[in-house]
Enzyme design. Structure first.
Site, PDB file in Angstrom:
ATOM      1  N   LYS A  83       7.952  -7.028   1.596  1.00  0.00           N
ATOM      2  CA  LYS A  83       8.185  -8.091   0.444  1.00  0.00           C
ATOM      3  C   LYS A  83       9.624  -8.824   1.356  1.00  0.00           C
ATOM      4  CE  LYS A  83       8.575  -5.774  -3.105  1.00  0.00           C
ATOM      5  NZ  LYS A  83       7.899  -4.378  -2.561  1.00  0.00           N
ATOM      6  N   LEU A 104       4.296  -2.600  -3.354  1.00  0.00           N
ATOM      7  CA  LEU A 104       4.921  -1.254  -3.268  1.00  0.00           C
ATOM      8  C   LEU A 104       6.289  -1.426  -2.655  1.00  0.00           C
ATOM      9  CD1 LEU A 104       2.047   0.836  -2.645  1.00  0.00           C
ATOM     10  CD2 LEU A 104       2.799   0.531  -4.641  1.00  0.00           C
ATOM     11  N   SER A 148       7.155  -5.748  -9.318  1.00  0.00           N
ATOM     12  CA  SER A 148       6.640  -6.317 -10.287  1.00  0.00           C
ATOM     13  C   SER A 148       5.158  -5.664 -10.542  1.00  0.00           C
ATOM     14  CB  SER A 148       6.754  -7.554 -10.516  1.00  0.00           C
ATOM     15  OG  SER A 148       6.047  -8.281  -9.085  1.00  0.00           O
ATOM     16  N   GLY A 186       8.308  -1.027   0.370  1.00  0.00           N
ATOM     17  CA  GLY A 186       8.096  -0.863   1.639  1.00  0.00           C
ATOM     18  C   GLY A 186       6.940  -1.373   2.147  1.00  0.00           C
ATOM     19  N   ALA A 187       6.141  -2.174   1.312  1.00  0.00           N
ATOM     20  CA  ALA A 187       5.044  -3.213   1.630  1.00  0.00           C
ATOM     21  C   ALA A 187       5.496  -3.961   2.666  1.00  0.00           C
ATOM     22  CB  ALA A 187       4.383  -3.623   0.457  1.00  0.00           C
TER      23      ALA A 187
END
Ligand code: ADP
Length: 179
Positions: free
Chosen positions: A19, A14, A87, A16-17
């Protein structure tokens, strides 16, 4: 001759996760070890290679298609690619895996509430207010990886711990030499 193999470390999750926060320092660490590394990042790519695209399913697919093409060329030439893109679709990620060399699926996971609370770019507030259409996790689906190669729970671990997990995976699978 370098002992490095081409690979694609594909960070999905998501907004804000975490990445970008993980991939950026990880790429610096790997480069400092003398490895050939290129970054492909959603926000950066969308300002250049895929500036003309939006966030409908069709445009998201086109965005990933172009990025996959670049990742394919690099990974088959012994470059390590660190790609961070939401993705959201399993089928799309399976396509990327089939097109590239040594694809590694990294699920950057934090619960939606945590990502929304971080709200790094102020986008969740707008999405919950109905001001942004097709916002992943709010008004658009995110299909979680069923069997990721690397799982990073960013609400429970530090960025350093997440980076260490990725490095360990690359070393244990012989993609980069052990340090
Ligand atoms: P994404 O690239 O997935 O949209 P970002 O990296 O832009 O996410 O934002 C993630 C936010 O969460 C950053 O503000 C980062 O500092 C914070 N964060 C807190 N803990 C972690 C962690 N363990 N891993 C990654 N990011 C974290």
């Amino acid at each position: 001759m370098s002992d490095q193999k081409g690979f694609v470390l594909w960070f999905t999750g998501l907004s804000g996760a975490g990445k970008t926060s993980i991939a950026t320092p990880l790429s610096e660490q790997l480069k400092a070890r003398g490895l050939k590394i290129e970054r492909l990042d959603g926000d950066v790519v969308r300002q250049s290679l895929t500036r003309d695209l939006g966030f409908s399913k069709e445009d998201r697919d086109k965005n990933i298609e172009r990025v996959t093409f670049v990742a394919k060329l690099l990974s088959r030439n012994e470059v390590g690619v660190l790609a961070s893109f939401i993705s959201p679709y399993r089928e799309t990620r399976a396509m990327i895996k089939s097109e590239t060399t040594n694809f590694i699926e990294v699920f950057v996971h934090a619960p939606l509430e945590v990502c929304a609370e971080r709200d790094v770019k102020g986008m969740y507030a707008k999405a919950f207010a109905g001001e942004i259409e097709n916002f992943t996790g709010v008004s658009d689906p995110y299909e979680e990886p069923l069997n990721p190669d690397v799982l990073l729970n960013t609400h429970e671990e530090t960025i350093e711990e997440s980076i260490a997990k990725c490095v360990a995976y690359l070393e244990e699978n012989g993609y980069i030499p052990a340090s």
